[in-house]
Design a protein around this motif. Structure first.
Motif, PDB file in Angstrom:
ATOM      1  N   HIS A   1      17.779  88.512  17.521  1.00 16.10           N
ATOM      2  CA  HIS A   1      17.926  87.057  17.446  1.00 16.10           C
ATOM      3  C   HIS A   1      18.375  86.656  16.045  1.00 16.10           C
ATOM      4  O   HIS A   1      19.291  85.847  15.883  1.00 16.10           O
ATOM      5  CB  HIS A   1      16.601  86.362  17.801  1.00 16.10           C
ATOM      6  N   GLN A   2      17.745  87.236  15.020  1.00 15.94           N
ATOM      7  CA  GLN A   2      18.054  86.863  13.642  1.00 15.94           C
ATOM      8  C   GLN A   2      19.487  87.222  13.277  1.00 15.94           C
ATOM      9  O   GLN A   2      20.217  86.409  12.703  1.00 15.94           O
ATOM     10  CB  GLN A   2      17.072  87.545  12.674  1.00 15.94           C
ATOM     11  N   SER A   3      19.934  88.428  13.608  1.00 16.45           N
ATOM     12  CA  SER A   3      21.279  88.861  13.196  1.00 16.45           C
ATOM     13  C   SER A   3      22.367  88.065  13.911  1.00 16.45           C
ATOM     14  O   SER A   3      23.376  87.696  13.301  1.00 16.45           O
ATOM     15  CB  SER A   3      21.466  90.367  13.420  1.00 16.45           C
ATOM     16  N   VAL A   4      22.165  87.773  15.181  1.00 16.67           N
ATOM     17  CA  VAL A   4      23.155  86.989  15.930  1.00 16.67           C
ATOM     18  C   VAL A   4      23.173  85.551  15.410  1.00 16.67           C
ATOM     19  O   VAL A   4      24.240  84.975  15.196  1.00 16.67           O
ATOM     20  CB  VAL A   4      22.869  87.042  17.447  1.00 16.67           C
ATOM     21  N   PHE A   5      22.000  84.989  15.172  1.00 19.24           N
ATOM     22  CA  PHE A   5      21.909  83.629  14.649  1.00 19.24           C
ATOM     23  C   PHE A   5      22.647  83.527  13.311  1.00 19.24           C
ATOM     24  O   PHE A   5      23.461  82.617  13.110  1.00 19.24           O
ATOM     25  CB  PHE A   5      20.432  83.247  14.487  1.00 19.24           C
ATOM     26  N   GLU A   6      22.392  84.449  12.409  1.00 16.18           N
ATOM     27  CA  GLU A   6      23.045  84.414  11.100  1.00 16.18           C
ATOM     28  C   GLU A   6      24.554  84.569  11.224  1.00 16.18           C
ATOM     29  O   GLU A   6      25.315  83.873  10.540  1.00 16.18           O
ATOM     30  CB  GLU A   6      22.463  85.494  10.185  1.00 16.18           C
TER      31      GLU A   6
ATOM     32  N   LEU B   1      22.001  73.504  13.882  1.00 13.12           N
ATOM     33  CA  LEU B   1      21.779  74.951  13.792  1.00 13.12           C
ATOM     34  C   LEU B   1      20.361  75.251  13.297  1.00 13.12           C
ATOM     35  O   LEU B   1      19.710  76.183  13.793  1.00 13.12           O
ATOM     36  CB  LEU B   1      22.830  75.600  12.888  1.00 13.12           C
ATOM     37  N   ARG B   2      19.875  74.473  12.338  1.00 13.60           N
ATOM     38  CA  ARG B   2      18.488  74.651  11.877  1.00 13.60           C
ATOM     39  C   ARG B   2      17.515  74.427  13.032  1.00 13.60           C
ATOM     40  O   ARG B   2      16.524  75.146  13.170  1.00 13.60           O
ATOM     41  CB  ARG B   2      18.170  73.693  10.721  1.00 13.60           C
ATOM     42  N   SER B   3      17.813  73.453  13.871  1.00 15.89           N
ATOM     43  CA  SER B   3      16.956  73.171  15.021  1.00 15.89           C
ATOM     44  C   SER B   3      16.887  74.374  15.967  1.00 15.89           C
ATOM     45  O   SER B   3      15.808  74.738  16.446  1.00 15.89           O
ATOM     46  CB  SER B   3      17.472  71.932  15.754  1.00 15.89           C
ATOM     47  N   VAL B   4      18.034  74.993  16.219  1.00 19.61           N
ATOM     48  CA  VAL B   4      18.051  76.190  17.074  1.00 19.61           C
ATOM     49  C   VAL B   4      17.248  77.309  16.423  1.00 19.61           C
ATOM     50  O   VAL B   4      16.426  77.969  17.074  1.00 19.61           O
ATOM     51  CB  VAL B   4      19.498  76.653  17.372  1.00 19.61           C
TER      52      VAL B   4
ATOM     53  N   TYR C   1      13.656  79.174  17.827  1.00 19.84           N
ATOM     54  CA  TYR C   1      13.481  80.603  18.078  1.00 19.84           C
ATOM     55  C   TYR C   1      12.644  81.294  17.006  1.00 19.84           C
ATOM     56  O   TYR C   1      12.543  82.515  16.993  1.00 19.84           O
ATOM     57  CB  TYR C   1      14.847  81.277  18.247  1.00 19.84           C
ATOM     58  N   GLY C   2      12.045  80.510  16.111  1.00 18.17           N
ATOM     59  CA  GLY C   2      11.157  81.078  15.099  1.00 18.17           C
ATOM     60  C   GLY C   2      11.865  81.965  14.091  1.00 18.17           C
ATOM     61  O   GLY C   2      11.279  82.931  13.601  1.00 18.17           O
TER      62      GLY C   2
END
Length: 143
Positions: free
Chosen positions: A17-22, A120-123, A127-128
């Motif tokens: 989740h973190q890598s895709v989000f970034e 984007l911050r909201s998303v 997802y924590g």
């Protein structure tokens, strides 16, 4: 042939989740505008090598023109990004941010970066995730 400054599309080496989000956040902020055509249709690959939130995760060797017009949904992700199935709901949330015309300026010529970053911050918060510095309102846009 891809130039040195051309965007590199595809999933991160490790799909979390973190890598895709970034990756998506950096892509959308750097690009600065939605990937659309004149009739406001969002494109996986648009003019000037733009890409939408989901489109930037599709590598050039997997991208097919026939993808255009297909809705980004869990079935699409399963077919074209099977390694990302476990993060599909988040990808769909990021895609909705890209597609939100409320964030577009001048008919889609640019994003309202302050509003884009807020969405984007909201998303990320939903997802924590750790929010990358690029999402700070005062952060410079990477070159």
């Amino acid at each position: 042939m891809q130039t040195e400054n051309a965007p590199r599309y595809g999933l991160p080496d490790v799909v979390t989740h973190q890598s895709v989000f970034e990756a998506v956040c950096e892509h959308l902020i750097r690009q600065g505008r939605p990937s659309i055509v004149l009739d406001d249709e969002c494109l996986y690959r648009g003019p000037d090598r733009t890409a939408c939130a989901g489109g930037c995760l599709i590598s050039d060797h997997l991208y097919k023109q026939e993808m255009e017009g297909q809705r980004m949904n869990e079935r699409f992700i399963a077919a074209y990004l099977p390694e990302a199935g476990h993060v599909a709901p988040m990808i769909l949330s990021l895609q909705r941010v890209h597609d939100s015309q409320d964030l577009w300026l001048d008919g889609g010529e640019a994003f309202d970066l302050r509003e884009l970053r807020a969405e984007l911050r909201s998303v990320g918060t939903q997802y924590g995730l750790i929010l990358p510095g690029i999402l700070a309102d005062e952060a410079p846009v990477p070159a």
